[in-house]
Design a protein around this motif. Structure first.
Motif, PDB file in Angstrom:
ATOM      1  N   ALA A  30      89.357  -4.785 -49.474  1.00 57.51           N
ATOM      2  CA  ALA A  30      89.078  -3.646 -50.367  1.00 57.51           C
ATOM      3  C   ALA A  30      88.832  -2.382 -49.545  1.00 57.51           C
ATOM      4  CB  ALA A  30      87.862  -3.953 -51.237  1.00 57.51           C
ATOM      5  N   ARG A  31      88.132  -2.550 -48.424  1.00 58.04           N
ATOM      6  CA  ARG A  31      87.856  -1.381 -47.558  1.00 58.04           C
ATOM      7  C   ARG A  31      89.132  -0.863 -46.928  1.00 58.04           C
ATOM      8  NH1 ARG A  31      83.161  -3.771 -46.151  1.00 58.04           N
ATOM      9  NH2 ARG A  31      83.898  -4.690 -44.228  1.00 58.04           N
ATOM     10  N   HIS A  32      89.974  -1.780 -46.506  1.00 57.22           N
ATOM     11  CA  HIS A  32      91.237  -1.385 -45.888  1.00 57.22           C
ATOM     12  C   HIS A  32      92.080  -0.588 -46.891  1.00 57.22           C
ATOM     13  CE1 HIS A  32      94.495  -1.415 -43.099  1.00 57.22           C
ATOM     14  NE2 HIS A  32      95.310  -1.929 -44.020  1.00 57.22           N
ATOM     15  N   ARG A  33      92.157  -1.098 -48.127  1.00 53.95           N
ATOM     16  CA  ARG A  33      92.908  -0.411 -49.182  1.00 53.95           C
ATOM     17  C   ARG A  33      92.304   0.970 -49.453  1.00 53.95           C
ATOM     18  NH1 ARG A  33      96.774  -2.756 -48.906  1.00 53.95           N
ATOM     19  NH2 ARG A  33      97.399  -0.599 -48.741  1.00 53.95           N
ATOM     20  N   ARG A  58      80.284  -0.576 -47.557  1.00 53.24           N
ATOM     21  CA  ARG A  58      79.834   0.355 -48.611  1.00 53.24           C
ATOM     22  C   ARG A  58      79.156  -0.371 -49.771  1.00 53.24           C
ATOM     23  NH1 ARG A  58      81.036   5.814 -50.587  1.00 53.24           N
ATOM     24  NH2 ARG A  58      81.450   5.796 -52.817  1.00 53.24           N
ATOM     25  N   HIS A  59      79.605  -1.602 -50.078  1.00 49.87           N
ATOM     26  CA  HIS A  59      79.002  -2.324 -51.212  1.00 49.87           C
ATOM     27  C   HIS A  59      77.513  -2.595 -50.994  1.00 49.87           C
ATOM     28  CE1 HIS A  59      80.324  -5.452 -48.393  1.00 49.87           C
ATOM     29  NE2 HIS A  59      79.328  -6.167 -48.873  1.00 49.87           N
ATOM     30  N   GLU A  60      77.064  -2.588 -49.727  1.00 54.05           N
ATOM     31  CA  GLU A  60      75.634  -2.810 -49.450  1.00 54.05           C
ATOM     32  C   GLU A  60      74.795  -1.569 -49.756  1.00 54.05           C
ATOM     33  OE1 GLU A  60      74.154  -5.511 -48.446  1.00 54.05           O
ATOM     34  OE2 GLU A  60      75.672  -6.769 -47.476  1.00 54.05           O
ATOM     35  N   PHE A  61      75.446  -0.424 -49.978  1.00 54.12           N
ATOM     36  CA  PHE A  61      74.732   0.839 -50.147  1.00 54.12           C
ATOM     37  C   PHE A  61      74.649   1.281 -51.610  1.00 54.12           C
ATOM     38  CE2 PHE A  61      75.941   0.653 -45.764  1.00 54.12           C
ATOM     39  CZ  PHE A  61      74.934   1.302 -45.072  1.00 54.12           C
ATOM     40  N   VAL A  62      75.238   0.489 -52.512  1.00 53.77           N
ATOM     41  CA  VAL A  62      75.184   0.861 -53.931  1.00 53.77           C
ATOM     42  C   VAL A  62      74.356  -0.176 -54.691  1.00 53.77           C
ATOM     43  CG1 VAL A  62      77.448   2.004 -53.808  1.00 53.77           C
ATOM     44  CG2 VAL A  62      77.332  -0.357 -54.571  1.00 53.77           C
ATOM     45  N   ARG A  67      78.316  -2.752 -57.537  1.00 52.62           N
ATOM     46  CA  ARG A  67      78.985  -3.299 -56.353  1.00 52.62           C
ATOM     47  C   ARG A  67      80.488  -3.440 -56.520  1.00 52.62           C
ATOM     48  NH1 ARG A  67      75.851  -7.482 -52.544  1.00 52.62           N
ATOM     49  NH2 ARG A  67      74.292  -5.965 -51.899  1.00 52.62           N
ATOM     50  N   ARG A  68      80.899  -3.864 -57.706  1.00 48.84           N
ATOM     51  CA  ARG A  68      82.334  -4.094 -57.885  1.00 48.84           C
ATOM     52  C   ARG A  68      83.105  -2.773 -57.898  1.00 48.84           C
ATOM     53  NH1 ARG A  68      83.539  -3.153 -63.151  1.00 48.84           N
ATOM     54  NH2 ARG A  68      81.636  -2.643 -64.267  1.00 48.84           N
ATOM     55  N   LEU A  69      82.381  -1.651 -57.988  1.00 44.82           N
ATOM     56  CA  LEU A  69      83.043  -0.335 -57.958  1.00 44.82           C
ATOM     57  C   LEU A  69      82.899   0.346 -56.592  1.00 44.82           C
ATOM     58  CD1 LEU A  69      81.820   1.042 -61.417  1.00 44.82           C
ATOM     59  CD2 LEU A  69      84.026  -0.018 -60.880  1.00 44.82           C
ATOM     60  N   ALA A  70      82.283  -0.383 -55.644  1.00 48.58           N
ATOM     61  CA  ALA A  70      81.918   0.260 -54.366  1.00 48.58           C
ATOM     62  C   ALA A  70      83.099   0.879 -53.638  1.00 48.58           C
ATOM     63  CB  ALA A  70      81.211  -0.746 -53.460  1.00 48.58           C
ATOM     64  N   LEU A  76      79.062   7.295 -56.915  1.00 43.36           N
ATOM     65  CA  LEU A  76      78.346   6.328 -57.755  1.00 43.36           C
ATOM     66  C   LEU A  76      76.850   6.645 -57.751  1.00 43.36           C
ATOM     67  CD1 LEU A  76      80.078   3.051 -56.488  1.00 43.36           C
ATOM     68  CD2 LEU A  76      80.323   4.039 -58.780  1.00 43.36           C
ATOM     69  N   PRO A  77      76.167   6.310 -58.857  1.00 44.59           N
ATOM     70  CA  PRO A  77      74.716   6.551 -58.892  1.00 44.59           C
ATOM     71  C   PRO A  77      73.978   5.632 -57.904  1.00 44.59           C
ATOM     72  CG  PRO A  77      75.595   5.989 -61.086  1.00 44.59           C
ATOM     73  CD  PRO A  77      76.671   5.703 -60.089  1.00 44.59           C
ATOM     74  N   ILE A  78      72.938   6.176 -57.263  1.00 48.16           N
ATOM     75  CA  ILE A  78      72.135   5.338 -56.343  1.00 48.16           C
ATOM     76  C   ILE A  78      70.666   5.326 -56.754  1.00 48.16           C
ATOM     77  CG2 ILE A  78      73.639   5.501 -54.316  1.00 48.16           C
ATOM     78  CD1 ILE A  78      71.782   7.828 -53.318  1.00 48.16           C
ATOM     79  N   GLY A  79      70.376   5.808 -57.992  1.00 47.00           N
ATOM     80  CA  GLY A  79      68.984   5.850 -58.451  1.00 47.00           C
ATOM     81  C   GLY A  79      68.366   7.214 -58.169  1.00 47.00           C
ATOM     82  N   GLU A  80      67.229   7.490 -58.831  1.00 46.40           N
ATOM     83  CA  GLU A  80      66.496   8.752 -58.667  1.00 46.40           C
ATOM     84  C   GLU A  80      67.373   9.964 -59.018  1.00 46.40           C
ATOM     85  OE1 GLU A  80      63.257   8.565 -57.761  1.00 46.40           O
ATOM     86  OE2 GLU A  80      63.317   6.425 -57.299  1.00 46.40           O
ATOM     87  N   GLY A  81      68.386   9.751 -59.861  1.00 45.38           N
ATOM     88  CA  GLY A  81      69.262  10.858 -60.279  1.00 45.38           C
ATOM     89  C   GLY A  81      70.221  11.320 -59.189  1.00 45.38           C
ATOM     90  N   GLN A  82      70.380  10.537 -58.119  1.00 50.13           N
ATOM     91  CA  GLN A  82      71.222  10.949 -56.992  1.00 50.13           C
ATOM     92  C   GLN A  82      72.482  10.098 -56.933  1.00 50.13           C
ATOM     93  OE1 GLN A  82      70.315  13.686 -55.582  1.00 50.13           O
ATOM     94  NE2 GLN A  82      68.340  13.711 -56.633  1.00 50.13           N
TER      95      GLN A  82
END
Ligand code: SAH
Length: 236
Positions: A30-33, A58-62, A67-70, A76-82
């Motif tokens: 997925a990362r390569h693509r 990247r999937h570890e950061f969302v 995750r399936r959209l990473a 993508l939202p990461i919480g706290e409105g960010q």
């Protein structure tokens, strides 16, 4: 499912191992693509940047539910409105810094820590500041867990930069400011580069490349229209 001749616990262990290997291979693919279709296709070709984006999980950061959209072509939202920026924007901004291994880089707006991890794939000298405490704390934990141990995370107002570690070869700001905070220009080395989204929230914003030449002369050049969350300031 049972594998003949093996006890149930051994079979379960082997199957979970297999699932882990398959999952990893899927993420790598997925990362390569992502790198080919979203980044190379849009003209970012710097080898170090592409290798970094191929490597950082990247999937570890969302958050888990995203995750399936990473690896999709969006922030993508990461919480706290960010939000975590779209992969292409991360690649574009990193490429604009023309960062060399060993150079010292400051990021304003740690968020999830993803951009900091990408920078850490290129240089071990990464400093990052986040104003929202829970984000700063979780990004620091995540970066440690994933092995990015040299990244220094600080909770505070990035408007003032990080004078104790200045000057920096490069500065990357991942929240929009208007005007460019003077301390950040001051903390840029001669020959340094800064990339920053400039503009007020909900109005036109441009990524601006700021360069300081050998005699300290500063040049700014708008390079890409963007939409970033605003740089916030502490209320007194
Ligand atoms: N680079 C991040 C995305 C950041 S979104 C990533 O890779 O995930 C922008 C971040 O800037 C948000 O987390 C926001 O809280 C932070 N921010 C806003 N104003 C700030 C300020 N004055 N100082 C430091 N961080 C700030």
């Amino acid at each position: 499912m049972r594998i003949a001749g093996l006890g149930q616990p051994v079979t379960a262990f082997l199957l979970s191992g297999l699932a882990w290997v398959t999952c990893r291979a899927n993420e790598e693919e997925a990362r390569h693509r992502m790198v080919q279709d979203q980044i190379v296709a849009r003209g970012v070709t710097e080898r170090r940047v592409l290798l970094a984006l191929e490597k950082v999980p990247r999937h570890e950061f969302v958050p888990r539910q995203f995750r399936r959209l990473a690896y999709t072509d969006r922030p993508l939202p990461i919480g706290e409105g960010q939000t975590i920026s779209q992969p292409y924007i991360v690649a574009y901004m990193t490429a604009a810094l023309a960062l060399q291994p060993g150079e010292k880089v400051l990021e304003i707006g740690t968020g999830s820590g993803y951009q900091a991890a990408v920078l850490a794939e290129i240089t071990t000298n990464v400093f990052t500041i986040e104003i929202v405490e829970p984000l700063a704390r979780s990004a620091e934990e995540r970066l440690r867990r994933l092995g990015y141990r040299t990244v220094q995370v600080k909770c505070g107002d990035g408007y003032h930069g990080w004078p104790e570690h200045a000057p920096f070869d490069a500065i990357i700001v991942t929240c929009a400011a208007e005007p460019i905070p003077p301390a950040l220009i001051e903390q840029l080395k001669s020959g340094g580069r800064m990339i920053i989204p400039r503009g007020k929230p909900f109005s036109e914003q441009w990524l601006v490349l700021v360069t300081k030449d050998a005699v300290g002369q500063v040049t700014t050049e708008p390079v890409l229209p963007v939409a970033f969350v605003p740089m916030t300031r502490p209320r007194h």
